[in-house]
Write a protein that holds these residues in place. Structure first.
Motif, PDB file in Angstrom:
ATOM      1  N   CYS A 291       0.846  -1.177   0.000  1.00 25.42           N
ATOM      2  CA  CYS A 291       0.000   0.000   0.000  1.00 25.42           C
ATOM      3  C   CYS A 291       0.888   1.236   0.000  1.00 25.42           C
ATOM      4  O   CYS A 291       1.861   1.306   0.748  1.00 25.42           O
ATOM      5  N   GLY A 292       0.570   2.170  -0.850  1.00 29.16           N
ATOM      6  CA  GLY A 292       1.329   3.409  -0.898  1.00 29.16           C
ATOM      7  C   GLY A 292       0.401   4.582  -1.162  1.00 29.16           C
ATOM      8  O   GLY A 292      -0.723   4.402  -1.606  1.00 29.16           O
ATOM      9  N   VAL A 293       0.888   5.762  -0.857  1.00 26.22           N
ATOM     10  CA  VAL A 293       0.114   6.975  -1.091  1.00 26.22           C
ATOM     11  C   VAL A 293       0.865   7.808  -2.121  1.00 26.22           C
ATOM     12  O   VAL A 293       2.061   8.072  -1.980  1.00 26.22           O
ATOM     13  N   HIS A 294       0.170   8.210  -3.163  1.00 27.98           N
ATOM     14  CA  HIS A 294       0.764   9.034  -4.213  1.00 27.98           C
ATOM     15  C   HIS A 294       1.356  10.301  -3.598  1.00 27.98           C
ATOM     16  O   HIS A 294       0.748  10.901  -2.691  1.00 27.98           O
ATOM     17  N   PRO A 295       2.534  10.714  -4.066  1.00 28.91           N
ATOM     18  CA  PRO A 295       3.181  11.906  -3.493  1.00 28.91           C
ATOM     19  C   PRO A 295       2.291  13.147  -3.432  1.00 28.91           C
ATOM     20  O   PRO A 295       2.399  13.937  -2.485  1.00 28.91           O
ATOM     21  N   ASP A 296       1.400  13.316  -4.375  1.00 26.38           N
ATOM     22  CA  ASP A 296       0.518  14.487  -4.362  1.00 26.38           C
ATOM     23  C   ASP A 296      -0.478  14.478  -3.195  1.00 26.38           C
ATOM     24  O   ASP A 296      -1.074  15.505  -2.884  1.00 26.38           O
ATOM     25  N   TYR A 297      -0.660  13.320  -2.570  1.00 23.00           N
ATOM     26  CA  TYR A 297      -1.659  13.190  -1.507  1.00 23.00           C
ATOM     27  C   TYR A 297      -1.043  12.866  -0.153  1.00 23.00           C
ATOM     28  O   TYR A 297      -1.768  12.551   0.795  1.00 23.00           O
ATOM     29  N   ARG A 298       0.272  12.951  -0.040  1.00 20.47           N
ATOM     30  CA  ARG A 298       0.944  12.671   1.233  1.00 20.47           C
ATOM     31  C   ARG A 298       0.761  13.826   2.208  1.00 20.47           C
ATOM     32  O   ARG A 298       0.390  14.927   1.839  1.00 20.47           O
ATOM     33  N   ASN A 299       0.992  13.521   3.468  1.00 23.76           N
ATOM     34  CA  ASN A 299       0.862  14.487   4.569  1.00 23.76           C
ATOM     35  C   ASN A 299      -0.571  14.971   4.760  1.00 23.76           C
ATOM     36  O   ASN A 299      -0.810  16.101   5.175  1.00 23.76           O
TER      37      ASN A 299
END
Length: 51
Positions: A4-12
């Motif tokens: 599972c990962g979160v796209h960099p545009d949606y991190r934090n």
């Protein structure tokens, strides 16, 4: 096995935390007492932040 990962545009934005909380809640509900995870060296979530 699950990745599972979160796209960099949606991190934090708390998305990974929500994913972890949902996942661990569900496996607990299903009676799983042990879960092992691996975070690569580039992971931005630390074990202390996950609890």
């Amino acid at each position: 096995m699950l990745y599972c990962g979160v796209h960099p545009d949606y991190r934090n934005k708390g998305i990974a935390k929500q994913l972890y909380e949902t996942f661990f809640g569900k496996v607990h509900e299903l009676g799983c007492s042990t879960v092992r995870d691996y975070e690569g060296e580039d992971s931005i979530i630390s074990a202390s932040r996950k609890g």
